[in-house]
Design an enzyme around this catalytic site. Structure first.
Site, PDB file in Angstrom:
ATOM      1  N   ASN A   8      -1.443  17.785  -2.833  1.00  0.00           N
ATOM      2  CA  ASN A   8      -1.975  19.065  -3.287  1.00  0.00           C
ATOM      3  C   ASN A   8      -1.927  20.062  -2.129  1.00  0.00           C
ATOM      4  O   ASN A   8      -2.750  20.005  -1.225  1.00  0.00           O
ATOM      5  CB  ASN A   8      -3.419  18.857  -3.780  1.00  0.00           C
ATOM      6  N   TRP A   9      -0.951  20.958  -2.184  1.00  0.00           N
ATOM      7  CA  TRP A   9      -0.789  21.912  -1.075  1.00  0.00           C
ATOM      8  C   TRP A   9      -1.823  23.030  -1.124  1.00  0.00           C
ATOM      9  O   TRP A   9      -1.923  23.814  -0.201  1.00  0.00           O
ATOM     10  CB  TRP A   9       0.622  22.519  -1.101  1.00  0.00           C
ATOM     11  N   LYS A  10      -2.531  23.152  -2.237  1.00  0.00           N
ATOM     12  CA  LYS A  10      -3.529  24.213  -2.430  1.00  0.00           C
ATOM     13  C   LYS A  10      -2.875  25.581  -2.167  1.00  0.00           C
ATOM     14  O   LYS A  10      -1.691  25.748  -2.407  1.00  0.00           O
ATOM     15  CB  LYS A  10      -4.752  23.957  -1.552  1.00  0.00           C
ATOM     16  N   HIS A  95      -9.716  20.981 -10.748  1.00  0.00           N
ATOM     17  CA  HIS A  95     -10.030  20.682  -9.342  1.00  0.00           C
ATOM     18  C   HIS A  95     -11.390  21.303  -8.993  1.00  0.00           C
ATOM     19  O   HIS A  95     -11.716  22.394  -9.455  1.00  0.00           O
ATOM     20  CB  HIS A  95      -8.929  21.233  -8.431  1.00  0.00           C
ATOM     21  N   GLU A  97     -12.424  22.857  -6.512  1.00  0.00           N
ATOM     22  CA  GLU A  97     -12.382  24.206  -5.921  1.00  0.00           C
ATOM     23  C   GLU A  97     -12.314  25.265  -7.014  1.00  0.00           C
ATOM     24  O   GLU A  97     -12.831  26.364  -6.864  1.00  0.00           O
ATOM     25  CB  GLU A  97     -11.196  24.306  -4.944  1.00  0.00           C
ATOM     26  N   GLU A 175     -12.499  12.684  -7.140  1.00  0.00           N
ATOM     27  CA  GLU A 175     -12.575  13.391  -5.859  1.00  0.00           C
ATOM     28  C   GLU A 175     -14.015  13.812  -5.575  1.00  0.00           C
ATOM     29  O   GLU A 175     -14.459  14.877  -6.032  1.00  0.00           O
ATOM     30  CB  GLU A 175     -11.712  14.649  -5.919  1.00  0.00           C
ATOM     31  N   GLY A 181     -11.797  17.777   2.273  1.00  0.00           N
ATOM     32  CA  GLY A 181     -11.604  18.671   3.418  1.00  0.00           C
ATOM     33  C   GLY A 181     -12.645  18.536   4.505  1.00  0.00           C
ATOM     34  O   GLY A 181     -12.793  19.427   5.343  1.00  0.00           O
ATOM     35  N   SER A 221     -10.176  13.739   1.906  1.00  0.00           N
ATOM     36  CA  SER A 221      -9.944  13.411   3.320  1.00  0.00           C
ATOM     37  C   SER A 221      -9.090  12.158   3.533  1.00  0.00           C
ATOM     38  O   SER A 221      -9.348  11.374   4.444  1.00  0.00           O
ATOM     39  CB  SER A 221     -11.282  13.286   4.064  1.00  0.00           C
ATOM     40  N   GLY A 242      -4.843  16.288   0.193  1.00  0.00           N
ATOM     41  CA  GLY A 242      -4.813  17.739   0.391  1.00  0.00           C
ATOM     42  C   GLY A 242      -4.247  18.072   1.757  1.00  0.00           C
ATOM     43  O   GLY A 242      -3.032  18.065   1.968  1.00  0.00           O
ATOM     44  N   GLY A 243      -5.139  18.325   2.706  1.00  0.00           N
ATOM     45  CA  GLY A 243      -4.744  18.766   4.058  1.00  0.00           C
ATOM     46  C   GLY A 243      -3.586  17.984   4.673  1.00  0.00           C
ATOM     47  O   GLY A 243      -2.636  18.589   5.189  1.00  0.00           O
TER      48      GLY A 243
HETATM   49  P1  PGA Z   1      -8.304  16.844   1.297  1.00  0.00           P
HETATM   50  O1  PGA Z   1      -8.208  17.496  -0.164  1.00  0.00           O
HETATM   51  O2  PGA Z   1      -7.334  15.705   1.333  1.00  0.00           O
HETATM   52  O3  PGA Z   1      -7.919  17.962   2.236  1.00  0.00           O
HETATM   53  O4  PGA Z   1      -9.703  16.391   1.478  1.00  0.00           O
HETATM   54  C1  PGA Z   1      -8.116  16.718  -1.316  1.00  0.00           C
HETATM   55  C2  PGA Z   1      -8.140  17.612  -2.521  1.00  0.00           C
HETATM   56  O5  PGA Z   1      -8.971  18.503  -2.630  1.00  0.00           O
HETATM   57  O6  PGA Z   1      -7.305  17.495  -3.404  1.00  0.00           O
END
Ligand code: PGA
Length: 257
Positions: A8-10, A95, A97, A175, A181, A221, A242-243
Site C-alpha cells: 500500500n503506497w498510500k 482503510h 486512514e 490492521e 505506521g 508496521s 505500508g511504509g
Molecule cells: P504500515 O502501514 O506498514 O506503514 O504500518 C500499513 C497500512 O496502513 O496499510
C-alpha cells in the site's frame, strides 16, 4: 494457500518514482511464484504502473487504494469501479486512514464492497481496532466491547449482503490502528489470535468451510525484519505493507521471505 503480500503506497510517489519502484519490484520478483504480490499505487499512477508490470512481470498484480460506490454520476472528484476495472483486479476498501480522516463508515464501506464485486474487482476489506487490549476476542460479541466489538462489527457491517460465492474471493486485512505506521507491530501471536477470531466471526456469518477459504492478512508496521514472523504463521494468509513497500529493495526482500 499461497500467501498474499499487498504493497500500500498510500499518498506517496511521483510518476517517476512510481515507475521506478514498480520496475525494480517487478524485476526483483521475476522468479517468485510462491507469493501473490499486489501493488497499490495512487489512482493517477495505475495506468503507468500497469504498463510497467505488463512489460516486466505479469505475475505482479495491481490494486486501487479506494473506490466510489456508484458506477457513474455527479460525484465530483470520485473514481468509479467501472473506471478502475480496466486497470486493476483488486481494490482496498475501508482503510482506517479513510475511516479516520474522511469519515468513511461501515455503511459506505459495504456499498463500496458491493460496487467492487459487481464490477469483478476483488475487495481487500480492512478492519482494525483503535486500541490494544490484552483480553481474548469473542467473535459472538459484536458491539458491546470497544476493541474487539468494533472489529467484529466492522467486519459484519462491511459484508452485509455479500454472498458466499463472493466472500470466498474477498480478502480481509486485519490492521490494528495502533500498529499502523508506528514501528510497533502487533506480535505474531496477537495477530494470529485476532485473525482466528475474525475467522470465527466469518463462520458465524457464513459457515466454517466458507470461512476457511477467505484470506485474512495482517497489516501494521511490517518490514523486512519482522515479515517472516507473520508469514510463517499458518493462520495468517499474508501481509499488507505500508511504509516498507516504498523501499524497493526492502519490499523485494519481504516478498522473498
Ligand atoms: P504500515 O502501514 O506498514 O506503514 O504500518 C500499513 C497500512 O496502513 O496499510
Amino acid at each position: 494457500m499461497k500467501k498474499t503480500i499487498v504493497a500500500n503506497w498510500k499518498m506517496n510517489t511521483t510518476l517517476a518514482e512510481a515507475k521506478s519502484l514498480s520496475r525494480i519490484v517487478a524485476r526483483g520478483l521475476k522468479k517468485l511464484s510462491r507469493r501473490d504480490v499486489i501493488l497499490c499505487p495512487p489512482f493517477v499512477w495505475l495506468e503507468a504502473v500497469s504498463e510497467v508490470l505488463k512489460k516486466e512481470n505479469k505475475q505482479v498484480k495491481l490494486a486501487a487504494q479506494n473506490v466510489f460506490f456508484a458506477d457513474k454520476g455527479s460525484f465530483t472528484g470520485e473514481i468509479s469501479p467501472v473506471m478502475i476495472k480496466e486497470l486493476c483486479q483488486f481494490v482496498i476498501i475501508g482503510h482506517s486512514e479513510r475511516r479516520r480522516f474522511l469519515q468513511e463508515n461501515d455503511e459506505m464501506i459495504n456499498k463500496k464492497v458491493h460496487a467492487a464485486l459487481n464490477n469483478n474487482l476483488i475487495p481487500i476489506v480492512c478492519v482494525g481496532e483503535f486500541e490494544k487490549t490484552e483480553g481474548l476476542p469473542n467473535p459472538e460479541i459484536v458491539s458491546d466491547n470497544q476493541t474487539y466489538g468494533s472489529i467484529f462489527h466492522q467486519l459484519s457491517q462491511s459484508l452485509v449482503g455479500v454472498s458466499k460465492e463472493d466472500i470466498k474471493k474477498t480478502i480481509i486485512a486485519y490492521e490494528p490502528v495502533w500498529a499502523i505506521g508506528t514501528g510497533n507491530p502487533a506480535s505474531p501471536e496477537y495477530a494470529k489470535r485476532t485473525i482466528g477470531s475474525l475467522r470465527d466471526r466469518l463462520t458465524i456469518i457464513y459457515d466454517r468451510e466458507t470461512a476457511c477459504k477467505i484470506k485474512i492478512l495482517y497489516g501494521g508496521s511490517v518490514d523486512a525484519n519482522n515479515s517472516q514472523e507473520f508469514l510463517r504463521e499458518e493462520q495468517i494468509d499474508g501481509i499488507l505493507v505500508g511504509g516498507a513497500s516504498l523501499k524497493a529493495e526492502e519490499f523485494v526482500k519481504i516478498c522473498k521471505r
